[in-house]
Design an enzyme around this catalytic site. Structure first.
Site, mmCIF file in Angstrom:
data_model
loop_
_atom_site.group_PDB
_atom_site.id
_atom_site.type_symbol
_atom_site.label_atom_id
_atom_site.label_comp_id
_atom_site.label_asym_id
_atom_site.label_seq_id
_atom_site.Cartn_x
_atom_site.Cartn_y
_atom_site.Cartn_z
ATOM 1 N N CYS A 144 0.825 -1.203 0.000
ATOM 2 C CA CYS A 144 0.000 0.000 0.000
ATOM 3 C C CYS A 144 0.867 1.263 0.000
ATOM 4 O O CYS A 144 1.452 1.606 -1.021
ATOM 5 C CB CYS A 144 -0.992 -0.031 1.156
ATOM 6 N N HIS A 231 -3.504 -5.109 0.705
ATOM 7 C CA HIS A 231 -2.949 -5.423 2.017
ATOM 8 C C HIS A 231 -2.952 -6.935 2.256
ATOM 9 O O HIS A 231 -3.971 -7.497 2.672
ATOM 10 C CB HIS A 231 -3.765 -4.747 3.121
ATOM 11 N N GLU A 233 -1.795 -8.471 4.669
ATOM 12 C CA GLU A 233 -1.903 -8.755 6.105
ATOM 13 C C GLU A 233 -3.305 -8.517 6.659
ATOM 14 O O GLU A 233 -3.567 -8.835 7.825
ATOM 15 C CB GLU A 233 -0.886 -7.893 6.876
#
Length: 288
Positions: A144, A231, A233
């Site tokens: 990002c 993302h 994660e």
């Protein structure tokens, strides 16, 4: 350090250089056993598993407050998503200090609520660090904001996404073959939350995936360097925190909040990109 003796059983002979860090210190996961031999000398038997992989995480911001309270910072989310045994993630706050890249097998750069367009001194310092890392062929994955920093550092330009905010679980479209995306099954669903994008790419890079609202969703900046606008994660729970936290802005910008909520998912393809990157690092897929 002396080479391992050829008197050791084959199962315990260790390729010592593979376990040495740049400062020549031994780092491995396993155990040492001192064992007397028939000659009366003491032999060292090594029950080794795998070398300890150390990954630098350059932290450029924190998750939305509700997610941070439940799951921790971006480095914690990355560690959880990676689920990588024998791997240690070492966090460095880019606003305070940057790591010695030679001391780590690879670097992951996190997301942030900040904008690359702010051109804050710590952002400029991080861009210079990234430019040197790419030149040195150090493995890097930018996430990002980290993806955008890479784009800006290498000669591109970041600005407000002309297609507007992108948030929720979205589908990626492959546009080029790539080692990180090729093993993944369709559909490629990932979790996004951003308003800035790389609007002009650096020269010589390869776009490997795009989304409906971002033509540069995943970019290979070099043989050892990737950036992803999504993302890896962030799972469904964390994504839901972001959607609720941004709900007023989402509706104010004319997006379909109900649809975004209904389509939330785990973003499993993103998580596999992170794991694939780490697996290549662990396997020595990035030779300096």
């Amino acid at each position: 350090m002396p080479a391992a003796s050829n008197r050791f059983p084959a199962s315990v002979v260790v390729a010592w250089p593979a376990l040495l860090t740049p400062d020549r210190s031994l780092k491995c996961c396993g155990s040492l056993l001192l064992e007397p031999s028939k000659s009366g000398k003491t032999l060292i038997r090594v029950a080794a598993t795998a070398p300890l992989l150390e990954i630098a995480v350059i932290v450029t911001g924190e998750p939305i407050a509700t997610a941070r309270a439940r799951f921790g910072g971006f480095s914690d989310l990355i560690r959880r998503a990676a689920n990588a045994p024998n791997t240690r993630f070492v966090a460095f706050d880019a606003r305070e200090a940057l790591p010695d890249r030679r001391a780590f097998a690879a670097t992951v750069v996190t997301g942030s609520a900040s904008s690359v367009t702010e051109r804050a001194p710590w952002m400029l310092a991080t861009e210079r660090w990234l430019e040197r890392a790419v030149a040195d062929r150090s493995p890097v994955l930018g996430i990002c904001f980290g993806h955008q920093l890479l784009g800006q550092a290498l000669g591109g330009r970041v600005d407000k996404n002309p297609r507007g905010r992108e948030i929720g679980t979205v589908r990626l479209e492959r546009v080029a073959g790539d080692a990180l995306l090729d093993p993944l099954a369709e559909p490629l669903r990932v979790n996004m939350t951003h308003t800035d994008s790389i609007v002009e790419l650096p020269p010589g890079v390869t776009v490997i995936a795009q989304s409906e609202r971002d033509p540069n969703s995943a970019v290979r900046f070099g043989e050892w360097c990737w950036g992803v606008q999504f993302h890896p994660e962030i799972d469904r729970e964390v994504m839901a925190d972001y959607v609720e936290g941004r709900s007023e802005a989402i509706e104010g910008e004319g997006l379909d909040l109900g649809r975004i909520r209904a389509e939330l998912g785990e973003g499993a393809a993103g998580r596999e990109v992170l794991r694939g990157f780490l697996a290549r690092v662990a396997a020595g897929g990035f030779e300096r």
